[in-house]
Enzyme design. Sequence first.
Site, PDB file in Angstrom:
ATOM      1  N   PRO A   2       2.222   1.723  -0.112  1.00 20.38           N
ATOM      2  CG  PRO A   2       3.638   3.219  -1.186  1.00 20.38           C
ATOM      3  CD  PRO A   2       3.621   2.141  -0.157  1.00 20.38           C
ATOM      4  CD  GLU A   3      -2.577  -2.120  -1.091  1.00 16.00           C
ATOM      5  OE1 GLU A   3      -2.515  -2.829  -2.118  1.00 16.00           O
ATOM      6  OE2 GLU A   3      -2.710  -2.583   0.051  1.00 16.00           O
TER       7      GLU A   3
END
Length: 270
Positions: A2-3
């Site tokens: 996840p960014e």
Amino acid sequence: MPELPEVEVTRRGLALQLAGRVISGVAVREPRLRWPISADVRRLAGRTVKAVRRRGKYLLVDCGDGHLILHLGMSGSLRVLPAGTPAGKHDHFDLVLGDRLLRLRDPRRFGAVLWAPGDAMQHRLLAHLGVEPLSRALDPQRLRALARGRRTAIKLFLMDARLIVGVGNIYASESLFGAGIDPRMPARRLSLEKSRKLSAAIKHTLRKAIRAGGSTLRDFVGAEGRPGYFQQRHWVYDRAGQPCRRCGAAIRRIVQGQRSTFFCARCQKK
Ligand SMILES: [Zn+2]
């Protein structure tokens, strides 16, 4: 992994669902995450969720006298579900809030669930994080000051979380394209003019991704999978050999710091 935009979209979803609710229970099915879930996390019942904040890619559930720190690691996801929803194999942690629960699913167990009493910003994981790219603190002057004297390539500079937190691999490539800067340029050569373009491009790129993810926010409750911005159109990321959307030249792929960088050698100047 996840960014930052996914974490921010998750934060907004959680804030809508959890703020003002009282924690009625905690379920720890597997304490062995990146760090063990400590005993004080099990004693959160009775506290009220004041807000859900974010620092870098850490989510902070504000409980008044401290924060529950959540990190999604490599493979984690958070969902809000009706209380009593049966847990699957990788559902390691629940925070129960009356008729609903916040559930962490994390197959690879690199995520984190930690309790930080008092000021969470002083926690060892947060105290040394760099400037938030979406905050006013990251302006052209600050960005240039951070780059001053650094010989490292501008792409790797952008991804150094001790300097700027949360500009991941996709967004570093996309922001440098937006600013017309060659990813191999030494950071110290960032002029004020280029810094203006780059700080604006970073904010624009992240906000665009958050907006795209935010459009799926109403599906947040019980939704499987990831927010929809993963389908967004990239300018250069993962487009090696394909024509630049601006000039038609072939997008190039190089490796910097063991990660792929994508850029257009015609649109992005050293
Ligand atoms: Zn181009």
